[in-house]
Design a protein around this motif. Sequence first.
Motif, short mmCIF file in Angstrom:
data_model
loop_
_atom_site.label_atom_id
_atom_site.label_comp_id
_atom_site.label_asym_id
_atom_site.label_seq_id
_atom_site.Cartn_x
_atom_site.Cartn_y
_atom_site.Cartn_z
N UNK A 53 2.56 9.78 -1.09
CA UNK A 53 2.94 11.05 -1.46
C UNK A 53 3.16 10.89 -3.25
N UNK A 54 2.78 11.64 -3.81
CA UNK A 54 2.98 11.22 -5.48
C UNK A 54 4.32 11.97 -5.57
N UNK A 57 8.47 11.44 -11.63
CA UNK A 57 8.48 10.14 -12.23
C UNK A 57 9.88 9.41 -12.18
N UNK A 58 10.86 10.36 -11.96
CA UNK A 58 12.21 9.90 -11.83
C UNK A 58 12.65 9.59 -10.36
N UNK A 59 11.82 9.82 -9.53
CA UNK A 59 12.07 9.79 -7.86
C UNK A 59 12.64 8.11 -7.52
N UNK A 60 11.64 7.46 -7.89
CA UNK A 60 11.67 6.17 -7.47
C UNK A 60 12.85 5.27 -7.78
N UNK A 142 4.42 6.94 -6.93
CA UNK A 142 4.04 7.40 -5.38
C UNK A 142 4.91 6.62 -4.48
N UNK A 143 4.92 7.12 -3.49
CA UNK A 143 5.91 6.48 -2.27
C UNK A 143 5.18 6.79 -0.94
N UNK A 181 5.68 2.36 -7.53
CA UNK A 181 5.07 2.49 -5.92
C UNK A 181 6.10 1.84 -5.00
N UNK A 182 6.46 2.57 -3.99
CA UNK A 182 7.36 2.11 -3.00
C UNK A 182 7.03 2.61 -1.73
N UNK A 183 7.77 2.31 -0.95
CA UNK A 183 7.88 2.47 0.77
C UNK A 183 9.02 2.62 0.92
#
Length: 184
Positions: A53-54, A57-60, A142-143, A181-183
């Motif tokens: 998902x996109x 910008x501050x989420x990760x 993205x995550x 980019x994360x999981x």
Amino acid sequence: MQDIAHGEEDFVRYDSDVPEGEKIGATKECAVKLGYDDVMELVRRRPPHTRTYEVASDVLERLPLDTSPTLRRMSDAEVEELAEYLATSSGSIVGPLKVIDHQCGHCDRVTTFLDFVKTAVDDGHHDREKLRNILAGTGGAWITIRGADGGRPVRCARCDSDVQLLPDGGGEYSEYSSSSYAYA
Ligand SMILES: [Zn+2]
């Protein structure tokens, strides 16, 4: 939590305005990026399928992914190897890149971002150029959220064997992260 758009690509966007059954992916006009609360809800109540998902910008940086003691920081040589695969320079990749501490059970290769990236590209989940832009910080954030299907397989970049990271079912964990980019 609204349903999540199902696009043809594995990169999908969240759109709360499209009626159930008419979900579409990735048109800029109606795209809404997932916010922090949306992501946390998807982690708490995992959807059937693993998807990317996109996100805003501050989420990760707000997600507690990097606190996992099993994530280690990749070495310069490992970042260089990833950059070569993506046909870019290591300096263009925005770090820090962190990855689960794991070794291939078949050839002893130490697992890095490259193994996840190469598997995703080989399987058609991600596009190499898109990933290059994302890791360079110019392609959005993205995550990939593991679904009830147990997550994406990953294969060793050296010997192509399946890499078994966790027993079936897993737990709460992250396999890799960077600033874009994360999981989870
Ligand atoms: Zn291997």
